[in-house]
Design a protein around this motif. Structure first.
Motif, PDB file in Angstrom:
ATOM      1  N   GLY A  97      24.836  30.562  80.382  1.00 42.79           N
ATOM      2  CA  GLY A  97      23.525  30.187  81.444  1.00 42.79           C
ATOM      3  C   GLY A  97      22.495  30.189  80.477  1.00 42.79           C
ATOM      4  N   LYS A  98      22.722  30.079  79.016  1.00 38.23           N
ATOM      5  CA  LYS A  98      21.518  30.127  78.128  1.00 38.23           C
ATOM      6  C   LYS A  98      21.273  28.638  77.849  1.00 38.23           C
ATOM      7  N   PRO A  99      20.013  28.467  77.849  1.00 38.16           N
ATOM      8  CA  PRO A  99      19.387  26.978  77.330  1.00 38.16           C
ATOM      9  C   PRO A  99      20.254  26.618  75.689  1.00 38.16           C
ATOM     10  N   PRO A 100      20.455  25.510  75.596  1.00 39.22           N
ATOM     11  CA  PRO A 100      21.128  25.133  74.245  1.00 39.22           C
ATOM     12  C   PRO A 100      20.130  25.526  73.049  1.00 39.22           C
ATOM     13  N   VAL A 101      20.497  25.580  72.026  1.00 41.27           N
ATOM     14  CA  VAL A 101      19.617  26.177  70.774  1.00 41.27           C
ATOM     15  C   VAL A 101      18.995  24.736  70.329  1.00 41.27           C
ATOM     16  N   MET A 158      30.211  24.349  84.275  1.00 41.54           N
ATOM     17  CA  MET A 158      29.082  24.349  83.387  1.00 41.54           C
ATOM     18  C   MET A 158      28.064  23.497  83.673  1.00 41.54           C
ATOM     19  N   ILE A 159      26.780  23.783  83.534  1.00 41.91           N
ATOM     20  CA  ILE A 159      25.561  23.103  83.985  1.00 41.91           C
ATOM     21  C   ILE A 159      25.086  22.563  82.982  1.00 41.91           C
ATOM     22  N   PHE A 160      24.805  21.029  83.134  1.00 37.00           N
ATOM     23  CA  PHE A 160      24.556  20.109  82.141  1.00 37.00           C
ATOM     24  C   PHE A 160      23.127  20.539  81.281  1.00 37.00           C
ATOM     25  N   GLY A 161      23.383  20.634  79.957  1.00 36.30           N
ATOM     26  CA  GLY A 161      22.369  20.972  78.970  1.00 36.30           C
ATOM     27  C   GLY A 161      22.274  22.396  78.914  1.00 36.30           C
ATOM     28  N   ARG A 162      23.297  23.301  79.623  1.00 36.81           N
ATOM     29  CA  ARG A 162      23.088  24.625  79.471  1.00 36.81           C
ATOM     30  C   ARG A 162      24.538  25.009  78.883  1.00 36.81           C
ATOM     31  N   SER A 163      24.590  26.097  78.131  1.00 34.52           N
ATOM     32  CA  SER A 163      25.496  26.875  77.615  1.00 34.52           C
ATOM     33  C   SER A 163      26.547  27.590  78.895  1.00 34.52           C
ATOM     34  N   GLU A 164      27.653  27.753  78.654  1.00 34.73           N
ATOM     35  CA  GLU A 164      28.438  28.511  79.757  1.00 34.73           C
ATOM     36  C   GLU A 164      27.903  29.833  80.091  1.00 34.73           C
ATOM     37  N   ILE A 177      24.124  20.027  56.430  1.00 34.21           N
ATOM     38  CA  ILE A 177      24.802  21.043  56.753  1.00 34.21           C
ATOM     39  C   ILE A 177      24.200  22.005  57.555  1.00 34.21           C
ATOM     40  N   THR A 178      25.080  22.484  58.713  1.00 37.53           N
ATOM     41  CA  THR A 178      24.422  23.818  59.477  1.00 37.53           C
ATOM     42  C   THR A 178      24.896  24.942  58.936  1.00 37.53           C
ATOM     43  N   LEU A 179      23.719  25.832  58.492  1.00 37.51           N
ATOM     44  CA  LEU A 179      23.647  26.987  58.098  1.00 37.51           C
ATOM     45  C   LEU A 179      24.184  28.059  59.122  1.00 37.51           C
ATOM     46  N   ARG A 180      23.380  27.945  60.280  1.00 35.81           N
ATOM     47  CA  ARG A 180      23.459  28.866  61.485  1.00 35.81           C
ATOM     48  C   ARG A 180      23.185  27.839  62.527  1.00 35.81           C
ATOM     49  N   GLU A 181      23.755  28.211  63.689  1.00 36.69           N
ATOM     50  CA  GLU A 181      23.544  27.469  64.817  1.00 36.69           C
ATOM     51  C   GLU A 181      22.134  27.085  65.076  1.00 36.69           C
ATOM     52  N   ASP A 182      21.157  27.931  64.705  1.00 33.53           N
ATOM     53  CA  ASP A 182      19.656  27.608  64.809  1.00 33.53           C
ATOM     54  C   ASP A 182      19.000  26.831  63.426  1.00 33.53           C
ATOM     55  N   LEU A 183      19.795  26.638  62.393  1.00 34.43           N
ATOM     56  CA  LEU A 183      19.348  26.163  61.065  1.00 34.43           C
ATOM     57  C   LEU A 183      20.204  25.232  60.468  1.00 34.43           C
ATOM     58  N   VAL A 184      19.626  23.713  60.282  1.00 39.85           N
ATOM     59  CA  VAL A 184      20.271  22.697  59.727  1.00 39.85           C
ATOM     60  C   VAL A 184      19.534  22.320  58.573  1.00 39.85           C
ATOM     61  N   LEU A 185      20.283  21.828  57.553  1.00 34.37           N
ATOM     62  CA  LEU A 185      19.636  21.431  56.382  1.00 34.37           C
ATOM     63  C   LEU A 185      19.863  19.960  56.163  1.00 34.37           C
TER      64      LEU A 185
END
Length: 201
Positions: free
Chosen positions: A9-13, A1-7, A77-85
């Motif tokens: 190959g996508k950049p972290p959300v 796994m490349i540091f800072g990227r998901s397995e 609370i994390t509602l989705r991977e890309d949304l935190v309240l």
């Protein structure tokens, strides 16, 4: 796994973070709501009620309550991977209302908790958010033993504008609280979109 990227190959959300207030009267369940849904240990600023505060702390209807929030409750609370309240519970007693302006800075929206046994206790919160044009919904906390009324009856009793959502919820139940939070985010985003459309026309 490349540091800072998901397995894959996508950049972290990078999640969008939104601030939501939880308001309402004394003993309505704000601390309980934040604690029920927070994925981190909630920050609480509760103190024991004292004899000195008895003349100003109206505990009718919540006689078993022996603590009060003196600053705020905080949870996440994390509602989705890309949304935190980020949840900020406001103090319910009038002598701590001076903190509301500070807490409401940058808030997307608010949940106003209501107790059908003490509906008048949430009027101040409703007025506060209406005056500042902060989108909010009313969550009627369904306490054990409290009378249940049709949503339309509660709406009329609170004199709510038609566009303000009103939901029945249980501040102790994680799924019920999540649905309420999703509701306020959807309502707030719709209000923001409507304002932009009005400005653009």
């Amino acid at each position: 796994m490349i540091f800072g990227r998901s397995e894959r190959g996508k950049p972290p959300v990078e999640p969008v973070t939104l601030k939501i207030l939880v308001a309402g009267g004394f003993g309505v369940g704000k601390t309980t709501l934040v604690g029920a849904v927070s994925e981190i240990r909630p920050l609480r600023t509760e103190e024991l009620l004292t004899e000195a505060g008895r003349p100003v702390d109206d505990t009718s209807g919540v006689e078993t309550k022996n603590t009060t929030t003196v600053a705020m409750d905080f949870g996440r609370i994390t509602l989705r991977e890309d949304l935190v309240l980020y949840l900020f519970g406001t103090p319910g007693q009038e002598r701590f209302w001076f903190m509301w302006d500070e807490l409401s800075e940058g808030a997307l929206g608010a949940v106003v908790l209501a107790d059908t046994r003490r509906l008048e206790d949430c009027f101040a919160a409703i007025d506060y958010f209406e005056r500042r044009a902060i989108p909010f919904l009313v969550g009627v906390n369904c306490f054990d033993g409290a009378a249940r009324y049709p949503a339309d009856d509660v709406r009329r009793a609170l004199d709510l504008d038609d566009h303000v959502p009103l939901l029945m919820c249980d501040a102790r139940d994680r799924e019920s609280v999540k649905e309420t939070l999703i509701g306020v985010v959807q309502h707030a985003m719709a209000q923001v979109a409507q304002r932009r459309q009005t400005v653009g026309t």
